[in-house]
Design a protein around this motif. Structure first.
Motif, PDB file in Angstrom:
ATOM      1  N   PRO A  17       0.796  -1.230   0.000  1.00 29.70           N
ATOM      2  CA  PRO A  17       0.000   0.000   0.000  1.00 29.70           C
ATOM      3  C   PRO A  17       0.830   1.282   0.000  1.00 29.70           C
ATOM      4  N   ASP A  18       2.128   1.171   0.319  1.00 31.49           N
ATOM      5  CA  ASP A  18       2.959   2.372   0.386  1.00 31.49           C
ATOM      6  C   ASP A  18       4.434   1.984   0.435  1.00 31.49           C
ATOM      7  N   PHE A  19       5.289   2.986   0.444  1.00 37.62           N
ATOM      8  CA  PHE A  19       6.729   2.751   0.425  1.00 37.62           C
ATOM      9  C   PHE A  19       7.225   2.109   1.718  1.00 37.62           C
ATOM     10  N   MET A  20       6.719   2.568   2.867  1.00 33.76           N
ATOM     11  CA  MET A  20       7.193   2.017   4.148  1.00 33.76           C
ATOM     12  C   MET A  20       6.862   0.535   4.277  1.00 33.76           C
ATOM     13  N   THR A  21       5.714   0.119   3.795  1.00 33.01           N
ATOM     14  CA  THR A  21       5.378  -1.307   3.831  1.00 33.01           C
ATOM     15  C   THR A  21       6.330  -2.089   2.931  1.00 33.01           C
ATOM     16  N   ALA A  22       6.647  -1.548   1.777  1.00 29.02           N
ATOM     17  CA  ALA A  22       7.600  -2.207   0.882  1.00 29.02           C
ATOM     18  C   ALA A  22       8.959  -2.343   1.574  1.00 29.02           C
ATOM     19  N   TYR A  23       9.394  -1.280   2.214  1.00 26.00           N
ATOM     20  CA  TYR A  23      10.670  -1.303   2.927  1.00 26.00           C
ATOM     21  C   TYR A  23      10.654  -2.344   4.050  1.00 26.00           C
ATOM     22  N   ARG A  24       9.599  -2.390   4.804  1.00 25.98           N
ATOM     23  CA  ARG A  24       9.500  -3.359   5.909  1.00 25.98           C
ATOM     24  C   ARG A  24       9.465  -4.792   5.387  1.00 25.98           C
ATOM     25  N   LEU A  25       8.799  -4.995   4.261  1.00 24.54           N
ATOM     26  CA  LEU A  25       8.758  -6.327   3.666  1.00 24.54           C
ATOM     27  C   LEU A  25      10.167  -6.746   3.248  1.00 24.54           C
ATOM     28  N   VAL A  26      10.910  -5.851   2.623  1.00 17.35           N
ATOM     29  CA  VAL A  26      12.301  -6.148   2.250  1.00 17.35           C
ATOM     30  C   VAL A  26      13.113  -6.467   3.500  1.00 17.35           C
ATOM     31  N   SER A  27      12.923  -5.702   4.552  1.00 14.30           N
ATOM     32  CA  SER A  27      13.641  -5.950   5.804  1.00 14.30           C
ATOM     33  C   SER A  27      13.328  -7.329   6.377  1.00 14.30           C
ATOM     34  N   ALA A  28      12.097  -7.787   6.205  1.00 12.21           N
ATOM     35  CA  ALA A  28      11.694  -9.101   6.716  1.00 12.21           C
ATOM     36  C   ALA A  28      12.378 -10.235   5.966  1.00 12.21           C
ATOM     37  N   GLY A  47       4.844   0.935  -3.487  1.00 12.63           N
ATOM     38  CA  GLY A  47       3.794   0.017  -3.912  1.00 12.63           C
ATOM     39  C   GLY A  47       4.211  -1.351  -4.405  1.00 12.63           C
ATOM     40  N   TYR A  48       5.499  -1.681  -4.344  1.00  7.75           N
ATOM     41  CA  TYR A  48       5.882  -3.012  -4.831  1.00  7.75           C
ATOM     42  C   TYR A  48       7.215  -3.471  -4.247  1.00  7.75           C
ATOM     43  N   VAL A  49       7.354  -4.798  -4.214  1.00  6.03           N
ATOM     44  CA  VAL A  49       8.631  -5.452  -3.924  1.00  6.03           C
ATOM     45  C   VAL A  49       8.741  -6.622  -4.887  1.00  6.03           C
ATOM     46  N   GLU A  50       9.844  -6.712  -5.602  1.00  6.47           N
ATOM     47  CA  GLU A  50      10.101  -7.856  -6.468  1.00  6.47           C
ATOM     48  C   GLU A  50      11.298  -8.613  -5.913  1.00  6.47           C
ATOM     49  N   ARG A  71      10.777 -19.847   3.202  1.00  4.41           N
ATOM     50  CA  ARG A  71      11.067 -19.027   4.387  1.00  4.41           C
ATOM     51  C   ARG A  71      10.634 -17.575   4.194  1.00  4.41           C
ATOM     52  N   ILE A  72      10.784 -17.067   2.992  1.00  3.89           N
ATOM     53  CA  ILE A  72      10.310 -15.708   2.707  1.00  3.89           C
ATOM     54  C   ILE A  72       8.795 -15.645   2.842  1.00  3.89           C
ATOM     55  N   ASP A  73       8.108 -16.634   2.298  1.00  4.78           N
ATOM     56  CA  ASP A  73       6.635 -16.661   2.424  1.00  4.78           C
ATOM     57  C   ASP A  73       6.224 -16.600   3.880  1.00  4.78           C
ATOM     58  N   ALA A  74       6.901 -17.352   4.741  1.00  3.63           N
ATOM     59  CA  ALA A  74       6.573 -17.344   6.171  1.00  3.63           C
ATOM     60  C   ALA A  74       6.902 -15.989   6.792  1.00  3.63           C
ATOM     61  N   ALA A  75       7.998 -15.372   6.389  1.00  6.37           N
ATOM     62  CA  ALA A  75       8.420 -14.098   6.970  1.00  6.37           C
ATOM     63  C   ALA A  75       7.492 -12.952   6.596  1.00  6.37           C
ATOM     64  N   VAL A  76       6.905 -13.009   5.414  1.00  2.07           N
ATOM     65  CA  VAL A  76       6.043 -11.898   4.975  1.00  2.07           C
ATOM     66  C   VAL A  76       4.560 -12.154   5.251  1.00  2.07           C
ATOM     67  N   ARG A  77       4.242 -13.345   5.734  1.00  5.04           N
ATOM     68  CA  ARG A  77       2.840 -13.669   6.028  1.00  5.04           C
ATOM     69  C   ARG A  77       2.156 -12.635   6.934  1.00  5.04           C
ATOM     70  N   PRO A  78       2.838 -12.117   7.959  1.00  9.02           N
ATOM     71  CA  PRO A  78       2.198 -11.112   8.818  1.00  9.02           C
ATOM     72  C   PRO A  78       1.762  -9.834   8.079  1.00  9.02           C
ATOM     73  N   PHE A  79       2.310  -9.592   6.906  1.00 11.92           N
ATOM     74  CA  PHE A  79       1.939  -8.409   6.139  1.00 11.92           C
ATOM     75  C   PHE A  79       0.582  -8.561   5.463  1.00 11.92           C
ATOM     76  N   GLY A  80       0.098  -9.796   5.381  1.00  8.88           N
ATOM     77  CA  GLY A  80      -1.199 -10.041   4.752  1.00  8.88           C
ATOM     78  C   GLY A  80      -1.224  -9.779   3.258  1.00  8.88           C
ATOM     79  N   LEU A  81      -0.078  -9.896   2.627  1.00  6.46           N
ATOM     80  CA  LEU A  81      -0.010  -9.650   1.189  1.00  6.46           C
ATOM     81  C   LEU A  81      -0.009 -10.960   0.482  1.00  6.46           C
TER      82      LEU A  81
END
Length: 81
Positions: A17-28, A47-50, A71-81
Motif C-alpha cells: 500500500p505504500d513505500f514504508m510497507t515495501a521497505y519493511r517487507l524487504v527488511s523481513a 507500492g511493490y517489492v520484487e 522461508r520468505i513466504d513465512a516471513a512476509v505472512r504477517p503483512f497479509g499480502l
C-alpha cells in the motif's frame, strides 16, 4: 500471487500500500536470507517489492532457492499480502 519461474529464477512480486510497507517487507527478507547464506535480488519502491531467487553458481534454480522462497513466504505472512 505466488512464485513463478522466469529466466532461470524464482520470482515473486508483492503489491504494497505504500513505500514504508515495501521497505519493511524487504527488511523481513533479510533474516531468512542470512540464515541460509543465500541472498535474493531485490527491487522495491512505492507500492511493490520484487524478489528474484537464483543460484548463480549453478546457473539457475536449485533446492536452496525453493527453501528460501518458503522461508520468505513465512516471513512476509504477517503483512497479509
Amino acid at each position: 500471487m505466488s512464485w513463478i519461474e522466469q529466466d532461470g529464477a524464482l520470482v515473486r512480486t508483492f503489491k504494497t500500500p505504500d513505500f514504508m510497507t515495501a521497505y519493511r517487507l524487504v527488511s523481513a527478507v533479510v533474516e531468512p536470507a542470512e540464515a541460509l547464506n543465500h541472498h535474493p535480488d531485490l527491487r522495491f519502491g512505492w507500492g511493490y517489492v520484487e524478489i528474484r531467487l537464483t543460484t548463480h553458481d549453478a546457473g539457475g534454480i536449485t533446492e536452496q532457492d525453493h527453501q528460501l522462497a518458503q522461508r520468505i513466504d513465512a516471513a512476509v505472512r504477517p503483512f497479509g499480502l
